[in-house]
Each structure stands twice: as C-alpha cells, then as structure tokens.
Motif scaffolding. Structure first.
Motif, PDB file in Angstrom:
ATOM      1  N   LEU A   7     -22.436  -9.490 -12.885  1.00  0.00           N
ATOM      2  CA  LEU A   7     -22.428 -10.297 -11.778  1.00  0.00           C
ATOM      3  C   LEU A   7     -23.051  -9.698 -10.518  1.00  0.00           C
ATOM      4  N   ILE A   8     -22.703  -8.399 -10.381  1.00  0.00           N
ATOM      5  CA  ILE A   8     -23.124  -7.439  -9.146  1.00  0.00           C
ATOM      6  C   ILE A   8     -24.458  -7.328  -9.285  1.00  0.00           C
ATOM      7  N   ALA A   9     -25.040  -6.962 -10.502  1.00  0.00           N
ATOM      8  CA  ALA A   9     -26.497  -6.911 -10.565  1.00  0.00           C
ATOM      9  C   ALA A   9     -27.117  -8.068 -10.464  1.00  0.00           C
ATOM     10  N   ALA A  10     -26.696  -9.340 -10.928  1.00  0.00           N
ATOM     11  CA  ALA A  10     -27.436 -10.610 -10.927  1.00  0.00           C
ATOM     12  C   ALA A  10     -27.535 -10.886  -9.176  1.00  0.00           C
ATOM     13  N   ALA A  11     -26.468 -10.857  -8.416  1.00  0.00           N
ATOM     14  CA  ALA A  11     -26.213 -10.737  -7.118  1.00  0.00           C
ATOM     15  C   ALA A  11     -27.316 -10.240  -6.542  1.00  0.00           C
ATOM     16  N   LEU A  12     -27.472  -8.780  -6.770  1.00  0.00           N
ATOM     17  CA  LEU A  12     -28.534  -8.171  -5.986  1.00  0.00           C
ATOM     18  C   LEU A  12     -29.737  -8.471  -6.505  1.00  0.00           C
ATOM     19  N   ALA A  13     -30.220  -8.789  -7.630  1.00  0.00           N
ATOM     20  CA  ALA A  13     -31.522  -9.262  -8.205  1.00  0.00           C
ATOM     21  C   ALA A  13     -31.874 -10.681  -7.422  1.00  0.00           C
ATOM     22  N   LEU A  14     -30.863 -11.476  -7.317  1.00  0.00           N
ATOM     23  CA  LEU A  14     -31.086 -12.809  -6.616  1.00  0.00           C
ATOM     24  C   LEU A  14     -31.227 -12.591  -5.052  1.00  0.00           C
ATOM     25  N   ALA A  49     -34.835 -12.182 -14.032  1.00  0.00           N
ATOM     26  CA  ALA A  49     -33.865 -11.097 -13.936  1.00  0.00           C
ATOM     27  C   ALA A  49     -32.605 -11.526 -13.839  1.00  0.00           C
ATOM     28  N   VAL A  50     -32.252 -12.451 -13.048  1.00  0.00           N
ATOM     29  CA  VAL A  50     -30.850 -12.995 -12.908  1.00  0.00           C
ATOM     30  C   VAL A  50     -30.356 -13.618 -14.166  1.00  0.00           C
ATOM     31  N   ALA A  51     -31.390 -14.541 -14.709  1.00  0.00           N
ATOM     32  CA  ALA A  51     -30.784 -15.088 -15.981  1.00  0.00           C
ATOM     33  C   ALA A  51     -30.766 -14.192 -17.028  1.00  0.00           C
ATOM     34  N   ASP A  52     -31.393 -13.213 -17.202  1.00  0.00           N
ATOM     35  CA  ASP A  52     -31.409 -12.020 -18.358  1.00  0.00           C
ATOM     36  C   ASP A  52     -30.109 -11.398 -18.095  1.00  0.00           C
ATOM     37  N   LEU A  53     -29.760 -11.100 -16.864  1.00  0.00           N
ATOM     38  CA  LEU A  53     -28.413 -10.244 -16.514  1.00  0.00           C
ATOM     39  C   LEU A  53     -27.163 -11.017 -16.802  1.00  0.00           C
ATOM     40  N   LEU A  54     -27.248 -12.469 -16.625  1.00  0.00           N
ATOM     41  CA  LEU A  54     -26.139 -13.277 -16.832  1.00  0.00           C
ATOM     42  C   LEU A  54     -25.908 -13.454 -18.346  1.00  0.00           C
ATOM     43  N   THR A  58     -29.112  -7.131 -20.569  1.00  0.00           N
ATOM     44  CA  THR A  58     -29.258  -6.237 -19.562  1.00  0.00           C
ATOM     45  C   THR A  58     -30.200  -5.303 -19.169  1.00  0.00           C
ATOM     46  N   GLY A  59     -30.829  -4.837 -20.390  1.00  0.00           N
ATOM     47  CA  GLY A  59     -32.027  -4.124 -20.161  1.00  0.00           C
ATOM     48  C   GLY A  59     -33.107  -4.662 -19.637  1.00  0.00           C
ATOM     49  N   ARG A  60     -33.293  -5.713 -20.305  1.00  0.00           N
ATOM     50  CA  ARG A  60     -34.898  -6.557 -19.756  1.00  0.00           C
ATOM     51  C   ARG A  60     -34.644  -7.181 -18.295  1.00  0.00           C
ATOM     52  N   VAL A  64     -36.745  -5.875 -15.124  1.00  0.00           N
ATOM     53  CA  VAL A  64     -37.524  -6.976 -14.570  1.00  0.00           C
ATOM     54  C   VAL A  64     -37.370  -6.448 -12.965  1.00  0.00           C
ATOM     55  N   ALA A  65     -35.917  -6.569 -12.693  1.00  0.00           N
ATOM     56  CA  ALA A  65     -35.552  -6.233 -11.329  1.00  0.00           C
ATOM     57  C   ALA A  65     -35.783  -4.939 -10.714  1.00  0.00           C
ATOM     58  N   GLY A  66     -35.987  -3.920 -11.467  1.00  0.00           N
ATOM     59  CA  GLY A  66     -36.483  -2.699 -11.033  1.00  0.00           C
ATOM     60  C   GLY A  66     -37.735  -2.557 -10.771  1.00  0.00           C
ATOM     61  N   GLY A  67     -38.719  -3.003 -11.641  1.00  0.00           N
ATOM     62  CA  GLY A  67     -40.183  -3.391 -11.405  1.00  0.00           C
ATOM     63  C   GLY A  67     -40.357  -4.262 -10.181  1.00  0.00           C
ATOM     64  N   LEU A  68     -39.837  -5.087 -10.046  1.00  0.00           N
ATOM     65  CA  LEU A  68     -39.775  -6.283  -8.824  1.00  0.00           C
ATOM     66  C   LEU A  68     -39.568  -5.438  -7.562  1.00  0.00           C
ATOM     67  N   ALA A  69     -38.578  -4.561  -7.551  1.00  0.00           N
ATOM     68  CA  ALA A  69     -37.816  -3.835  -6.383  1.00  0.00           C
ATOM     69  C   ALA A  69     -39.139  -2.686  -5.881  1.00  0.00           C
ATOM     70  N   VAL A  70     -39.744  -2.143  -6.976  1.00  0.00           N
ATOM     71  CA  VAL A  70     -40.737  -0.951  -6.892  1.00  0.00           C
ATOM     72  C   VAL A  70     -42.114  -1.641  -6.313  1.00  0.00           C
ATOM     73  N   ALA A  71     -42.393  -2.929  -6.678  1.00  0.00           N
ATOM     74  CA  ALA A  71     -43.588  -3.494  -6.269  1.00  0.00           C
ATOM     75  C   ALA A  71     -43.483  -3.896  -4.910  1.00  0.00           C
ATOM     76  N   LEU A  72     -42.355  -4.384  -4.641  1.00  0.00           N
ATOM     77  CA  LEU A  72     -41.994  -4.962  -3.141  1.00  0.00           C
ATOM     78  C   LEU A  72     -41.836  -3.916  -2.144  1.00  0.00           C
TER      79      LEU A  72
END
Length: 349
Positions: A7-14, A49-54, A58-60, A64-72
């Motif tokens: 839930l925490i990871a999903a909130a951060l990805a959102l 990323a949020v849907a996968d985490l929920l 988790t891995g995918r 996705v969230a990590g790749g998005l963070a690095v690109a941004l």
C-alpha cells in the motif's frame, strides 16, 4: 512485500505519476502535442505500477515505478534556468546594484508610466542614492486573491527617495502567470527594482481583480537595515550571473524576504504564515516588527493606500503623499528632522 508495504509503495507510485503528469504538462518539451503525449504515457505507467503493486505483482510494479522515477529524474535535471529568453516587457531587464563608498548606483531601475491597468510607457533608468541616507524600510502587501495570498514588496527609504524591490516570476512574452506552474520550473526568478509610482501606483490601477495595497513601516535598527539592503544588492547582482527558478512554495516574494532577513539575524523563524503570504504582515506585527503601536485590525484599516496612490499618480511627491498620515510615519519624520538639526549644530542628542 506484505499488505502494508504494498500500500505504501502503491501510494508512492501514484504520487510519482501525478507529479510527473503535472511537471510534464507545465514544463515538458514543445510542441504541446508532444508534451501532452508524454504526460499521458507517464499517467499510464504510474497507474500500471499501482495496479501491479495492489495485485501482488510486486516485482513488475517496482520495476515500472523505478524506471519511471529514473526517467523523470534525468529529464528534470536537464531543465536549467536561463537569462536568455524573449521576456515580457515588465521583466525584460535585470536590475544591477553597485555600492562604491557612499554611492549606490542602480541600473535598469523600472519606472514605467501606467496609462491604465494594462497599458504603459516602458522606461528603464539609472539612479544614484546615498548609502548614508538609508533610514527606513516599508513592508507592502498586495492582496489579489483573498486574505491568505498577498504579494510582498520591500521599499527602502533613502531620506525622501524610495527604492522598491518586488520579487516576482520572470515571464516570457505572451506567457500567463500561473501559480500552479510555479511549482514546476516554469518561470525564472527576478528582482524588479523600481520607482514606487510604477510598482505601487501601477497596481492601484488594476481592476480585475482589484489589488488591495497595504503599506506598513518596519521597525528595524539602522545597522540591520544596512546589512539587509546590502544582502538584497548581492542577491540582485547574483541573478545576472546565476539565474534561478521561481518556486511558488519555496522561492517566492515572501520566502526570499525571510531568507534575506534571517541571513543577518532579523529573528523571523519559518512558519506557515510565510507560505500563506497574506498572513505575513500579521506575523511581522506579532513579533513587534511593525511601527504604529496599534492592534493589527486597526493598523490594517489605516494602512490601505489604494486611494492615496490613485490620487498621487501624477504628483512629483508620490511616495510622500501615499505615506501622509500613515501610522508610524509622523514620528519617523519628526525623528529625521531632529537628527538633522542635531547633526547641523554639531552636538550630541
């Protein structure tokens, strides 16, 4: 990852996805269609990323969230401030202040002649002030969007002469002023140094929305006043060499005033009333920083200068007229006159 962690990871990805969408919408590359397409892609990636985490993938989701963070992050780091753009006329030139001995030389001082709330005659000037004449500081609050939001202007007094400093966004020609865009490296920072007839009188002409202007004298010792002015001078010159971004929350007309004051022990701790700039004058008054000796509601009622400014727009003594009868100013004028007499007589008070 267990339930709470997901839930925490999903909130951060959102949150990351939402920030990316807004940042790209305001500061993404041109043309507009490309900017909107990238913002849409980030939205889809963030939601994926949020849907996968929920759903326990988790891995995918983390990938996705990590790749998005690095690109941004890589894109964000490449957005750099610049002084080389096609600027709006009101902020076309950066001021410069040089202090040599007792002489303060101000270049690119703005002194526009306002014909109405939109039309003006553009004038940029060079003026000299005597540093030894520096004797007062005024806090000007301009309310344009309710009681919680105000634009703050500092006005330094050199005897009867005034030098106003307004910390603003530096808009490009044809660009709109958007407070939300100010969070996302959309605008550069500018210190507009100008004549009060321009910076205050021009605002008094505005009708949509009406801008309520309040002027209060600041209680400050001469030594601190001198250090504060020199701090402003350094910051103004530094922008010519190192442009900076304006930020609606952290680098704006109020936070920079507090930063300059705190640099020399002016005793203004950070507070939510700095972020909600409309309450900044109340904060300064609460700490004993405004002259007049009146409760804040009465001081505020007597310090509105719109009508004075409109009536004095064509008067040669504009700055004196807008202060005539204001709380704290009659005593200040008397103090200056007494000190001048004492100095001329060559005696000690």
């Amino acid at each position: 990852m267990r339930g709470p962690g997901r839930l925490i990871a999903a909130a951060l990805a959102l949150g990351l996805g939402l920030w990316g969408v807004l940042a790209l919408s305001f500061s993404g590359p041109e043309p507009r269609l490309l900017r909107q397409g990238l913002a849409g892609f980030v939205a889809l990636a963030g939601l994926s990323a949020v849907a996968d985490l929920l759903r326990s993938r988790t891995g995918r989701g983390l990938l996705v969230a990590g790749g998005l963070a690095v690109a941004l992050a890589l894109w964000w780091a490449r957005i750099l401030p610049s002084n080389e753009r096609s600027w709006a006329p009101e902020v076309a030139h950066l001021a410069a202040i040089r202090v040599e001995g007792d002489t303060v030389l101000v270049r690119n001082l703005r002194n526009f002649r306002w014909l109405d709330h939109e039309r003006f005659e553009e004038r940029w000037e060079e003026r000299r002030f005597a540093l030894s004449a520096l004797d007062s500081l005024d806090l000007v609050a301009v309310y344009w969007m309710g009681e919680a939001i105000a634009h703050v202007i500092s006005s330094f007094g050199f005897g009867p002469e005034r030098l106003a400093v307004s910390i603003e966004i530096r808009r490009e020609a044809g660009e709109a002023d958007d407070a939300l865009a100010g969070f996302f490296r959309r605008y550069e920072l500018v210190y507009v140094v100008g004549d009060e007839r321009d910076l205050l009188g021009g605002r008094a002409l505005r009708r949509d929305p009406i801008e309520d202007i309040y002027l209060d004298r600041v209680r400050i010792g001469h030594e601190r006043l001198l250090r504060l002015f020199l701090e402003y001078a350094v910051a103004i010159d530094d922008l010519a060499e190192r442009p900076r971004f304006y930020n609606t929350a952290t680098t704006n007309c109020t936070t920079n005033v507090v930063t300059h004051a705190r640099a020399h022990g002016q005793g203004l701790p950070l507070t939510w009333r700095v972020l909600l700039s409309g309450y900044f004058p109340d904060y300064v008054h609460e700490r004993g920083g405004l002259a007049g000796g009146l409760p804040m509601p009465e001081l505020e009622a007597r310090s509105r200068i719109n009508d004075r400014a409109l009536g004095a727009l064509d008067a040669p003594d504009f700055s004196a007229r807008i202060r005539d009868g204001l709380p704290g100013w009659a005593r200040h004028t008397l103090e200056r006159e007494v000190l001048a007499i004492v100095d001329k007589a060559g005696t000690q008070p």
